[in-house]
Scaffold this active site. Structure first.
Site, PDB file in Angstrom:
ATOM      1  N   ASP A   7      42.905  49.462  38.846  1.00 12.76           N
ATOM      2  CA  ASP A   7      43.426  49.875  40.205  1.00 12.76           C
ATOM      3  C   ASP A   7      42.225  49.921  41.084  1.00 12.76           C
ATOM      4  OD1 ASP A   7      45.415  50.259  42.062  1.00 12.76           O
ATOM      5  OD2 ASP A   7      46.052  52.489  41.382  1.00 12.76           O
ATOM      6  N   HIS A  36      39.533  42.017  44.779  1.00 11.57           N
ATOM      7  CA  HIS A  36      39.772  41.443  43.462  1.00 11.57           C
ATOM      8  C   HIS A  36      38.594  40.411  42.869  1.00 11.57           C
ATOM      9  CE1 HIS A  36      43.872  42.782  44.112  1.00 11.57           C
ATOM     10  NE2 HIS A  36      43.993  42.136  45.076  1.00 11.57           N
ATOM     11  N   LEU A  77      36.803  40.477  19.310  1.00 10.09           N
ATOM     12  CA  LEU A  77      37.833  41.305  20.247  1.00 10.09           C
ATOM     13  C   LEU A  77      39.084  40.668  20.500  1.00 10.09           C
ATOM     14  CD1 LEU A  77      37.929  43.648  22.392  1.00 10.09           C
ATOM     15  CD2 LEU A  77      36.834  42.119  24.028  1.00 10.09           C
TER      16      LEU A  77
HETATM   17  C1  FPP Z   1      44.883  46.491  41.381  1.00  8.58           C
HETATM   18  O1  FPP Z   1      44.361  46.860  42.739  1.00  8.58           O
HETATM   19  C2  FPP Z   1      44.471  45.337  40.922  1.00  8.58           C
HETATM   20  C3  FPP Z   1      45.368  44.084  40.811  1.00  8.58           C
HETATM   21  C4  FPP Z   1      47.065  44.059  41.266  1.00  8.58           C
HETATM   22  C5  FPP Z   1      44.916  42.996  40.241  1.00  8.58           C
HETATM   23  C6  FPP Z   1      43.695  43.194  39.127  1.00  8.58           C
HETATM   24  C7  FPP Z   1      42.984  42.054  38.969  1.00  8.58           C
HETATM   25  C8  FPP Z   1      41.619  42.080  38.773  1.00  8.58           C
HETATM   26  C9  FPP Z   1      40.966  43.422  38.271  1.00  8.58           C
HETATM   27  C10 FPP Z   1      40.876  40.802  38.689  1.00  8.58           C
HETATM   28  C11 FPP Z   1      40.867  40.264  37.483  1.00  8.58           C
HETATM   29  C12 FPP Z   1      42.123  39.455  37.611  1.00  8.58           C
HETATM   30  C13 FPP Z   1      42.713  38.307  36.634  1.00  8.58           C
HETATM   31  C14 FPP Z   1      43.900  37.783  37.217  1.00  8.58           C
HETATM   32  C15 FPP Z   1      42.051  37.924  35.538  1.00  8.58           C
HETATM   33  P1  FPP Z   1      44.855  47.051  44.183  1.00  8.58           P
HETATM   34  O2  FPP Z   1      45.083  45.657  44.741  1.00  8.58           O
HETATM   35  O3  FPP Z   1      46.606  47.394  43.918  1.00  8.58           O
HETATM   36  O4  FPP Z   1      44.267  48.259  44.916  1.00  8.58           O
HETATM   37  P2  FPP Z   1      44.695  49.226  45.802  1.00  8.58           P
HETATM   38  O5  FPP Z   1      45.634  50.056  45.057  1.00  8.58           O
HETATM   39  O6  FPP Z   1      43.577  49.804  46.049  1.00  8.58           O
HETATM   40  O7  FPP Z   1      45.385  48.563  47.119  1.00  8.58           O
END
Ligand code: FPP
Length: 255
Positions: A30, A47, A141
């Site tokens: 997150d 991201h 893994l």
């Molecule tokens: C949450 O942060 C994160 C996500 C919804 C996507 C997670 C994706 C990655 C870590 C990149 C790798 C991705 C793939 C598809 C392999 P948020 O956007 O909700 O953050 P916020 O709460 O600060 O808005």
């Protein structure tokens, strides 16, 4: 050699002491959006940097001998985000599989996808299935990618598959056990997560591995996911190593 043969059940902590290692760690990655906006960047940059943090976590988990990591990469609720962000996350997944698959395969990583498959775009689905197929016999893994994943709908799919077996006369209702339910889930055959890590200060599960997390330890940290590095991972492992897991029983000292 299998992952369990490879495993070092203890690793060295920063102070030189020995830390008990979890078999399975779940990550709720997150804070990508907040990481980006706090720097005046578009959320998609968060991201992109989040993917780099993920690569480092995968490498570290393999190096220290963790058996399974499950990453929450796209939830079934994430479709409600702006279309451009959803499109970016889809392209990021595509890029991840296309660019990293051969390296992951060479590192003996086995990829497994959990989540709803029937409503995925065919191009994405076939890419994910190819990654699973290519790495099926790897013994290092286990990288479990929760994509289009929601725990409640996973449980519904499992219940439906058991109900079909009952309706066909292949299973008696009284033979439905916790083990059968576990095996009917997308994670069937994997150990339950020992540790679930969530970054960015939120303290909730958000529909992640609800059944499997019955006895998981939770670790929350304030870092946004793109800043979650090896040192942060080690800190979570050290914290896990210090926890007393009782599974509803009593501390041995109390007996
Ligand atoms: C949450 O942060 C994160 C996500 C919804 C996507 C997670 C994706 C990655 C870590 C990149 C790798 C991705 C793939 C598809 C392999 P948020 O956007 O909700 O953050 P916020 O709460 O600060 O808005």
């Amino acid at each position: 050699m299998s992952a369990s043969q490879n495993r070092k059940p203890h690793v060295l902590a920063a102070d030189g002491s020995s830390v008990k290692l979890p078999r399975h760690v779940g990550f709720i990655m997150d804070g990508n959006g907040r990481w980006a906006t706090s720097r005046g960047l578009p959320r998609t940059e968060g991201h992109r940097h989040g993917l780099q943090a993920l690569r480092n976590v995968i490498r570290h988990a393999g190096k220290i001998g963790i058996e399974v990591i499950t990453i929450y990469s796209f939830s079934s609720e994430n479709w409600n985000r702006p279309e451009t962000e959803v499109a970016f996350l889809m392209s990021l997944l595509r890029r991840f599989v296309q660019r990293d698959l051969s390296e992951l395969h060479d590192a003996n990583v086995r990829i497994r996808i959990i989540g709803g498959r029937s409503d995925l775009e065919p191009g994405i689905l076939s890419l994910l299935e190819e990654a699973e197929e290519l790495t099926r016999n790897n013994t290092g893994l286990n990288l479990v990618v929760a994509f289009n994943y929601g725990a409640r709908s996973e449980i519904v799919r499992a219940v439906q598959s058991l109900a079909k077996q009952v309706a066909a006369g292949d299973l008696k209702p009284e033979d439905i056990s916790e083990e059968r339910v576990s095996n009917a889930l997308d994670t069937g055959g994997l150990p339950d997560p020992d540790l679930i890590v969530r970054t960015s200060g939120e303290m909730r599960l958000s529909n992640f591995l609800l059944w499997q997390a019955a006895y998981s330890e939770f670790y929350f940290c304030d870092l946004h996911w793109p800043d979650f590095d090896e040192a942060a991972f080690d800190k979570a492992l050290e914290c896990y190593g210090s926890r007393e897991r009782r599974y509803g029983g009593l501390d041995a000292k109390a007996l």
